[in-house]
Motif scaffolding. Structure first.
Motif, PDB file in Angstrom:
ATOM      1  N   UNK A   1      -1.483   2.010  -4.003  1.00  0.00           N
ATOM      2  CA  UNK A   1      -0.477   2.205  -5.039  1.00  0.00           C
ATOM      3  C   UNK A   1       0.542   3.201  -4.530  1.00  0.00           C
ATOM      4  N   UNK A   2       1.803   2.853  -4.656  1.00  0.00           N
ATOM      5  CA  UNK A   2       2.878   3.728  -4.187  1.00  0.00           C
ATOM      6  C   UNK A   2       3.798   3.998  -5.361  1.00  0.00           C
ATOM      7  N   UNK A   3       4.029   5.279  -5.611  1.00  0.00           N
ATOM      8  CA  UNK A   3       4.946   5.657  -6.696  1.00  0.00           C
ATOM      9  C   UNK A   3       6.378   5.706  -6.195  1.00  0.00           C
ATOM     10  N   UNK A   4       7.272   5.621  -7.103  1.00  0.00           N
ATOM     11  CA  UNK A   4       8.685   5.703  -6.721  1.00  0.00           C
ATOM     12  C   UNK A   4       9.550   5.594  -7.951  1.00  0.00           C
ATOM     13  N   UNK A   5      10.798   5.662  -7.719  1.00  0.00           N
ATOM     14  CA  UNK A   5      11.635   5.561  -8.900  1.00  0.00           C
ATOM     15  C   UNK A   5      13.043   5.576  -8.607  1.00  0.00           C
TER      16      UNK A   5
END
Length: 65
Positions: free
Chosen positions: A61-65
């Motif tokens: 899982x990779x967070x980002x925004x």
């Protein structure tokens, strides 16, 4: 020997999913694991044993925004 994301790995038969994740340097809270087509719940990472011939898929899982 097991397959992890399509790559052969030796030395994991008899160990657990958590052992595999630790050896790969992965945080168990940030991955999903499938063993032979079945999703393994995080609560079972310590008890899900690996066997010769297993096919493991690990998704990060990779967070980002």
């Amino acid at each position: 020997m097991i397959q992890v994301n399509g790559i052969s790995q030796q030395g994991f038969a008899g160990k657990t999913i958590r052992d595999l994740l630790q050896a790969q340097g992965l945080n168990p809270e940030r991955v999903a694991v499938e063993q032979n087509g079945e999703i393994i719940r995080r609560a079972n990472f310590d008890s899900a044993q690996l066997f010769d011939g297993d096919k493991i898929e690990i998704v990060h899982f990779v967070g980002g925004g």
